[in-house]
Design a protein around this motif. Structure first.
Motif, mmCIF file in Angstrom:
data_model
loop_
_atom_site.group_PDB
_atom_site.id
_atom_site.type_symbol
_atom_site.label_atom_id
_atom_site.label_comp_id
_atom_site.label_asym_id
_atom_site.label_seq_id
_atom_site.Cartn_x
_atom_site.Cartn_y
_atom_site.Cartn_z
ATOM 1 N N GLY A 29 -1.894 13.229 7.430
ATOM 2 C CA GLY A 29 -1.538 12.463 8.626
ATOM 3 C C GLY A 29 -2.110 13.093 9.898
ATOM 4 O O GLY A 29 -2.465 12.390 10.843
ATOM 5 N N ARG A 30 -2.221 14.421 9.920
ATOM 6 C CA ARG A 30 -2.738 15.109 11.108
ATOM 7 C C ARG A 30 -4.256 15.062 11.201
ATOM 8 O O ARG A 30 -4.823 15.415 12.237
ATOM 9 N N HIS A 31 -4.906 14.665 10.083
ATOM 10 C CA HIS A 31 -6.375 14.655 10.057
ATOM 11 C C HIS A 31 -6.892 13.316 9.550
ATOM 12 O O HIS A 31 -7.514 13.235 8.497
ATOM 13 N N PRO A 32 -6.632 12.265 10.320
ATOM 14 C CA PRO A 32 -7.012 10.921 9.855
ATOM 15 C C PRO A 32 -8.518 10.742 9.691
ATOM 16 O O PRO A 32 -8.952 9.860 8.964
ATOM 17 N N ASP A 33 -9.317 11.569 10.365
ATOM 18 C CA ASP A 33 -10.764 11.397 10.277
ATOM 19 C C ASP A 33 -11.404 12.248 9.183
ATOM 20 O O ASP A 33 -12.605 12.162 8.943
ATOM 21 N N ALA A 34 -10.598 13.064 8.521
ATOM 22 C CA ALA A 34 -11.149 13.864 7.427
ATOM 23 C C ALA A 34 -11.542 12.954 6.267
ATOM 24 O O ALA A 34 -11.001 11.862 6.108
ATOM 25 N N VAL A 35 -12.516 13.389 5.467
ATOM 26 C CA VAL A 35 -12.799 12.696 4.208
ATOM 27 C C VAL A 35 -11.692 13.101 3.240
ATOM 28 O O VAL A 35 -11.525 14.286 2.946
ATOM 29 N N SER A 36 -10.934 12.109 2.776
ATOM 30 C CA SER A 36 -9.791 12.454 1.941
ATOM 31 C C SER A 36 -10.056 12.212 0.460
ATOM 32 O O SER A 36 -10.152 11.073 0.006
ATOM 33 N N PHE A 37 -10.174 13.325 -0.276
ATOM 34 C CA PHE A 37 -10.188 13.270 -1.738
ATOM 35 C C PHE A 37 -8.749 13.440 -2.265
ATOM 36 O O PHE A 37 -8.539 13.751 -3.430
ATOM 37 N N ALA A 38 -7.762 13.279 -1.369
ATOM 38 C CA ALA A 38 -6.366 13.483 -1.768
ATOM 39 C C ALA A 38 -5.671 12.177 -2.115
ATOM 40 O O ALA A 38 -4.806 12.141 -2.980
ATOM 41 N N ALA A 39 -6.058 11.079 -1.453
ATOM 42 C CA ALA A 39 -5.352 9.805 -1.625
ATOM 43 C C ALA A 39 -5.549 9.261 -3.035
ATOM 44 O O ALA A 39 -6.680 9.128 -3.496
ATOM 45 N N GLY A 40 -4.468 8.946 -3.725
ATOM 46 C CA GLY A 40 -4.569 8.473 -5.097
ATOM 47 C C GLY A 40 -4.458 6.965 -5.227
ATOM 48 O O GLY A 40 -4.465 6.433 -6.324
ATOM 49 N N ARG A 41 -4.405 6.261 -4.107
ATOM 50 C CA ARG A 41 -4.177 4.811 -4.207
ATOM 51 C C ARG A 41 -5.443 4.071 -4.634
ATOM 52 O O ARG A 41 -6.551 4.582 -4.482
ATOM 53 N N PRO A 42 -5.265 2.860 -5.184
ATOM 54 C CA PRO A 42 -6.434 2.136 -5.694
ATOM 55 C C PRO A 42 -7.339 1.601 -4.584
ATOM 56 O O PRO A 42 -6.907 1.456 -3.434
ATOM 57 N N TYR A 43 -8.552 1.293 -4.954
ATOM 58 C CA TYR A 43 -9.519 0.673 -4.039
ATOM 59 C C TYR A 43 -8.957 -0.649 -3.532
ATOM 60 O O TYR A 43 -8.383 -1.411 -4.303
ATOM 61 N N GLU A 44 -9.131 -0.914 -2.226
ATOM 62 C CA GLU A 44 -8.451 -2.083 -1.664
ATOM 63 C C GLU A 44 -9.412 -3.114 -1.061
ATOM 64 O O GLU A 44 -8.985 -4.074 -0.431
ATOM 65 N N GLY A 45 -10.692 -2.923 -1.319
ATOM 66 C CA GLY A 45 -11.698 -3.784 -0.681
ATOM 67 C C GLY A 45 -11.681 -5.235 -1.146
ATOM 68 O O GLY A 45 -12.213 -6.113 -0.470
ATOM 69 N N PHE A 46 -11.082 -5.498 -2.312
ATOM 70 C CA PHE A 46 -11.137 -6.870 -2.837
ATOM 71 C C PHE A 46 -9.828 -7.645 -2.685
ATOM 72 O O PHE A 46 -9.702 -8.760 -3.178
ATOM 73 N N TYR A 47 -8.852 -7.043 -2.032
ATOM 74 C CA TYR A 47 -7.563 -7.740 -1.870
ATOM 75 C C TYR A 47 -7.682 -8.878 -0.859
ATOM 76 O O TYR A 47 -8.342 -8.736 0.175
ATOM 77 N N GLU A 48 -7.007 -9.985 -1.148
ATOM 78 C CA GLU A 48 -6.935 -11.104 -0.203
ATOM 79 C C GLU A 48 -5.501 -11.613 -0.182
ATOM 80 O O GLU A 48 -4.953 -11.970 -1.228
#
Lengths: 448, 448
Positions: B49-68
């Motif tokens: 949360g303190r480093h929103p601009d970092a490249v995050s290899f920590a987030a485990g959530r699924p890819y969200e580019g195709f949601y509508e």
């Protein structure tokens, strides 16, 4: 009523255990699997299932005459517009809100606090609201959190809601009964039970109450007693677990203040439900847990930690639908359920009229020893019979007389309610109620 | 990323405890509230949360580019049409399906078995399927049911999925670790740990495994070892808890058979998830529990009893949406997730290419002691560093180098993983991955 399962056309898979394969025994599983309450409910469902044409005063589900499937998409749209127009979310954040894992405490907390301000005159910190997978999950979380080991116990007014007793069994928490009278929980007995628990070396952490139109008894707590109950909790250093699923369905004279609205010392953990107001299938409820923790967080934050191990966030689509329901009704659940409340009022009157007609002073069965209470609202009336009202009588009532009800003894720990039955009238019409009470009168006449 | 909460314009309610009011202490609550795993996850979220601009290899959530968002209403309609056209339900039963309390075991079980037949070549009795509020609830239910008292323990391949460990803590079930190698769970160590548990007077009931692309290690179990694992369970009289959230995201060469598909003796309880395939927010998962009970019921029926005390039916609207998702894709989840699978494959390749570029034979940091595994699919790669990878290093990595990852030691019981990090690449692009691995290389260079 048919269901998806009955319409499935799938060849059954053979159920024979493989040679050498596993076979589980319920006796080797956690005790909650064999809970007598569950067995009782299964039995009641079985009896109901075998008598689909009986008038059922057993079903506790909400009235369903006003549901429309098209409303679901409308609610989703209303909530989507709220995210964009009122909260200013961009398309990416809107998508995330609907599709991704989300805030464990939920995302309709601000609408819930508006509803509570509007309908219950309660000022609630949105951060103290935890949106849950139905109120049932909230009960499990609170019981799990509050009880550290086997010395921690909770109290409950008996007869008690089976869902609360089930939640306690699931997390191995002991519930000690407190007497309930026509005016709700017996405050002197509550003080006495707290004293006894402490004398037994136990830590009574909280007492569960349904102040308005309790399930199963239908009774309510008067305003003065509510105040005394909160004072008693403060004095005895316990929490109150206030469950409020029915307050919208008052008799027309308005609602009494909730315990939470009188709670200046954070003594009340408040359970809210949308099961009887929006719709039961959504599985959206909540708990208000504004108790401060030693580290500055709120009890709701601790409960959220447990929820993250149980179900994570409450279903986004279910929250959005309930959020849309609130938005479409300017966050007034009372306004949203005006029609349902009228149905329940009419049905309650029909039950009381029917009972008076058969068992009252001018009735043919006057003097047969049947009495009943007259709740000011809600969905339940309790009738006392001059003979045992057990599962055998229920079976006979269903088979011979075509009327179903719930034996009250199921809602007591051990002793109690042996001659009482609960009449639930939420899914019936006044005409069916009249027929059903007539059949009940035949049962009484037959046994008298 | 912003959220609903950040957009709320509500005056905060003062947080001072009332004089004489309650103040709770986490030390007085159930131990799961203070679980170290939770504290760790909170810390990781804080750093992210303190480093929103970092490249995050920590987030485990699924890819969200195709949601509508519009797809949700479309899925609801598809499911409604299925009820009417395929199952022949009338309008009243359709309304009940959507709005009322429903079958505790759920109403999309028949679509789930079609998916399993189509995608995993598994023949499953629909009655053995329990639809749950995410796979997480299924784990809690299975652990609660299987473990009657403190002598009942479960085993798990370590490093292990934190959600499983959390579920076990919530129901006070002890988890004993089993070693995992590059080919998944160590079968010899599993037999040894079962022996030791019995020697300690305990009853090992089950072993938890993720055969495909495990979280966090990314490793998979070879087909022969899967067969040996099922045989071992049979021989040792334990159950296997197979968790399969990632099998759709194989490297392109197809999937290995599930343990459940090899299970002739009902030894395998199978957890299914739609979090990474339909969408995570829905909170719809399931468990296949076809173990016969002594009384002729299935283990799924016992689990349903517990679920009736925990959340009742899984949210109807969430089930309907996932049901519509399945129907729109002819019940093939593989077909439904072709685009996501390609994203994950491309991202996995980008991670491995990036690591090779910096740390491989021709790379500038060759010989620095960095190594990594090369999973055949999934969402995770594990990198071993030549120095301790703890929370302090993560903080430095975020602040100085703008790259986030997850220390592996969090996924071990006590010892293990001290020099390892998990790279999760599900929500990144190959370009961001390239930047992120470059930053990781800077961190290594700085420490070397």
């Amino acid at each position: 009523m048919t269901s998806v399962s009955e319409h499935l056309d799938i060849a059954p898979v053979p159920r024979t255990a493989a040679p050498g394969g596993v076979r589980l025994d319920a006796a080797e599983l956690h005790a909650s699997v064999s809970d007598p309450c569950l067995t009782a409910m299964t039995l009641l469902n079985d009896i109901a299932g075998r008598h689909p044409d009986a008038v059922s005063f057993a079903a506790g589900r909400p009235y369903e005459g006003f549901y429309e499937v098209a409303a679901l998409s409308d609610y989703l749209s209303a909530f989507e517009r709220h995210l964009v127009d009122d909260l200013g979310l961009g398309p990416e954040d809107v998508r995330r809100t609907f599709f991704q894992y989300g805030r464990t405490k939920g995302f309709i907390h601000h609408l819930i606090t508006r509803h509570l301000a509007s309908d219950e005159r309660m000022t609630v910190d949105p951060e103290s609201v935890l949106v849950t997978t139905g109120c049932q999950e909230a009960m499990v979380l609170v019981l799990r959190a509050l009880c550290r080991d086997e010395r921690d116990v909770v109290l409950a007014a008996y007869p008690s809601y089976v869902g609360f007793l089930g939640a306690a069994r699931l997390v191995d928490v002991r519930v000690r009964p407190v007497a309930e009278g026509p005016g709700g929980i017996d405050l002197a007995d509550l003080a006495e039970q707290i004293r006894r628990a402490r004398a037994d070396g136990l830590r009574p952490r909280a007492c569960y109450v349904v102040p308005d139109f309790a399930n199963p008894s239908g009774v309510s707590i008067a305003e003065d007693d509510r105040r005394r109950l909160v004072e008693l909790a403060e004095r005895e250093d316990i929490l109150l677990l206030e469950d409020n699923p029915y307050s919208m369905f008052h008799g027309g004279e308005g609602r009494l203040p909730t315990l939470k609205s009188m709670d200046t010392g954070h003594r009340v953990v408040y359970f809210g439900s949308f099961a009887k107001t929006a719709f039961a299938g959504a599985r959206v409820g909540y708990v208000i847990a504004d108790q401060p923790m030693a580290d500055g967080a709120l009890f709701a934050d601790e409960l959220a930690k447990l929820k993250s191990m149980l179900t994570l966030n409450t279903s986004t689509v279910a929250q959005a639908v309930v959020g849309g329901f609130l938005l479409r009704n300017e966050c007034s659940v009372e306004r949203a359920t005006v029609r349902e409340a009228q149905v329940y009022r009419d049905n309650l009157r029909a039950v009381l009229t029917g009972l008076e007609k058969h068992f009252g002073e001018a009735g043919p069965l006057h003097g047969s020893g049947v009495s009943w209470n007259a709740p000011a609202g809600g969905m339940f009336v309790v009738v006392t019979l001059p003979f045992r009202a057990d599962d055998a009588l229920l079976t006979r009532s269903a088979e011979r007389f075509g009327v179903l009800w719930t034996p009250m003894y199921h809602f007591y720990a051990g002793e109690g309610g042996s001659h009482q039955i609960r009449l639930s009238f939420s899914v019936l019409s006044p005409e069916r109620i009249d027929v059903g009470i007539g059949r009940l009168a035949e049962l009484v006449a037959d046994r008298a």
